[in-house]
Write a protein that holds these residues in place. Structure first.
Motif, PDB file in Angstrom:
ATOM      1  N   ALA A 379       6.196  -4.406  -1.752  1.00 24.28           N
ATOM      2  CA  ALA A 379       5.481  -4.067  -0.525  1.00 24.28           C
ATOM      3  C   ALA A 379       4.210  -4.888  -0.402  1.00 24.28           C
ATOM      4  O   ALA A 379       3.877  -5.406   0.679  1.00 24.28           O
ATOM      5  CB  ALA A 379       5.160  -2.566  -0.506  1.00 24.28           C
ATOM      6  N   LEU A 380       3.480  -5.030  -1.509  1.00 25.62           N
ATOM      7  CA  LEU A 380       2.254  -5.832  -1.505  1.00 25.62           C
ATOM      8  C   LEU A 380       2.567  -7.298  -1.234  1.00 25.62           C
ATOM      9  O   LEU A 380       1.818  -7.995  -0.521  1.00 25.62           O
ATOM     10  CB  LEU A 380       1.526  -5.682  -2.846  1.00 25.62           C
ATOM     11  CG  LEU A 380       0.889  -4.316  -3.118  1.00 25.62           C
ATOM     12  CD1 LEU A 380       0.358  -4.253  -4.543  1.00 25.62           C
ATOM     13  CD2 LEU A 380      -0.239  -4.041  -2.118  1.00 25.62           C
ATOM     14  N   LEU A 383       3.348  -7.667   2.430  1.00 21.56           N
ATOM     15  CA  LEU A 383       2.108  -7.485   3.172  1.00 21.56           C
ATOM     16  C   LEU A 383       1.269  -8.759   3.125  1.00 21.56           C
ATOM     17  O   LEU A 383       0.688  -9.185   4.130  1.00 21.56           O
ATOM     18  CB  LEU A 383       1.314  -6.307   2.591  1.00 21.56           C
ATOM     19  CG  LEU A 383      -0.023  -5.992   3.273  1.00 21.56           C
ATOM     20  CD1 LEU A 383       0.202  -5.618   4.753  1.00 21.56           C
ATOM     21  CD2 LEU A 383      -0.744  -4.875   2.538  1.00 21.56           C
ATOM     22  N   LEU A 387       0.242 -11.032   6.312  1.00 21.85           N
ATOM     23  CA  LEU A 387      -1.162 -11.332   6.565  1.00 21.85           C
ATOM     24  C   LEU A 387      -1.383 -12.841   6.667  1.00 21.85           C
ATOM     25  O   LEU A 387      -2.121 -13.344   7.510  1.00 21.85           O
ATOM     26  CB  LEU A 387      -2.037 -10.724   5.473  1.00 21.85           C
ATOM     27  CG  LEU A 387      -3.538 -10.929   5.593  1.00 21.85           C
ATOM     28  CD1 LEU A 387      -4.060 -10.306   6.910  1.00 21.85           C
ATOM     29  CD2 LEU A 387      -4.277 -10.316   4.403  1.00 21.85           C
TER      30      LEU A 387
END
Length: 394
Positions: A379-380, A383, A387
């Motif tokens: 998930a990170l 993300l 970004l």
């Protein structure tokens, strides 16, 4: 004898024998200054050799599988020699333990304990001067079997336990002397024994109870039992090991819900001024394995690591004091692991199995990531990508 059937892969070295293996013990290769050690290089080479004793067999002669003990040499992580081998013994070899001082081994063979002298210089076993004595006295002789043995660190006692449910404390040098009998009343078979480092306490494990005995007074200091709910769920104890000495003693207990999971619990006792134990404090509990169960548990010689072997062939190592997983090696064996032991230098964990193999696995920290942690990391990652793309567009 140089080994002809061994292999090495990814920090593991396999010795493949011709019998199922059920027990393993290791001993230190260090010794005091000896004239035979001519120089520092020769001394260092000897220190790199780790001595491992294994045993097993096919039981009854009707199977056609011999019962054997062998002394192996592990050199720089590779099986290099078989120094000594004994075969044609009448019963399967189980529960092999090193005598205090390293001059002999005791192994369980049916309902008897067999002591085999061992030469620390030549690494030879001496069957001609061995002696045996009956140590389990179950009424049904066909099921009578010695399941557990342990020497006290001070060398004063040899403890034995088996199917008859009694623990006996023998004089290690005079087995004809009647033993002290510790009777826990339940008559549950004894499956593991371990002395505290100061030899004051002995922990006895049965499938349904863990009992700590005060050795000097032959009294029970503490015990715990599987309750009815746990019993109905198939939960059973497997091993118990002591760590620590002085005013605080730590006890590690392994229990299983067969085929589902295995736990390790860490309990701390305080030794009171009168020599008795306080009520224990549960300081840690972990799930050691899932969808399999703990088949064997051991401590390294410095008592800083716990080694575990499972029903599905997994070898794991946990470090003190928080029981952090240091290493987990799936499918180390193709079958259940019968026993585990650390080499004297703590650099390898030795495992033996019903798959006829003895495996030396290098002790090293491996990366173990849980499923939930993996989801968070992914998930990170996405993300971060989103970004980064957003900043490029902007």
């Amino acid at each position: 004898m140089v080994l002809g059937d061994s292999s090495q892969l990814l920090g593991k070295s396999r010795f493949q024998w011709d019998i199922p293996l059920y027990t393993v013990a290791t001993c230190s290769n260090s010794r005091k200054e000896n004239k035979e050690l001519k120089n520092e290089k020769e001394s260092l080479a000897r220190e790199e050799k780790q001595i491992v004793v294994i045993g097993g067999g096919g039981g009854s002669s009707k199977t056609g599988i011999l019962n054997k003990i062998a002394v192996l040499e592990l050199y720089n992580g590779v099986w290099s020699q078989v120094h000594s081998q004994i075969d044609t013994l009448p019963d399967t070899i189980k529960c092999l333990i090193l005598e205090s001082g390293g001059r002999g081994f005791n192994c369980a063979m049916g309902n008897v304990s067999l002591r085999v002298p061992f030469d620390l210089d030549s690494f030879q076993l001496n069957l001609d001067n061995s002696r045996k004595f009956q140590a389990d006295f179950a009424e049904d002789q066909s099921t009578s079997e010695l399941r557990a043995q342990a020497f006290s660190p001070d060398g004063k006692w040899l403890s034995t336990g088996g199917v008859d449910g009694l623990v006996r404390l023998w004089n290690p040098t005079n087995h004809s002397k009647p033993p002290i009998v510790l009777d826990q009343k339940s008559k549950e078979e004894v499956i593991d024994l371990c002395f505290s480092l100061d030899s004051r306490f002995l922990v006895v494990t049965t499938p349904l109870e863990v009992i700590v005995w005060d050795v000097e007074h032959s009294t029970i200091s503490w015990k715990t039992s599987i309750d009815k709910k746990e019993s109905s769920q198939g939960i059973r104890y497997r091993n118990s090991k002591f760590v620590g000495t002085g005013s605080v003693i730590t006890l590690f207990i392994a229990k299983n819900q067969v085929t589902k999971k295995g736990w390790i619990r860490k309990l701390e006792f305080r030794v009171l001024e009168n020599g008795t134990l306080s009520s224990p404090k549960l300081t840690r509990e972990i799930i050691a394995c899932k969808k399999e169960h703990i088949n064997a548990m051991t401590l390294d010689h410095q008592r800083q690591m716990i080694g575990v072997g499972t029903s599905e062939g997994t070898v794991s190592i946990f470090t003190f004091p928080k029981l952090k997983t240091m290493m987990e090696m799936k499918k180390t064996h193709n079958y259940f692991i019968s026993a585990v032991a650390f080499t004297a230098d703590g650099k390898h964990i030795i495992s033996v199995s019903g798959d006829y193999s003895c495996m030396a696995t290098a002790v090293r920290e491996t990366l173990i990531v849980s499923y939930s942690a993996l989801v968070v990391l992914l998930a990170l990652f996405f993300l971060f990508i989103a970004l980064y793309a957003f900043l490029l567009i902007k």
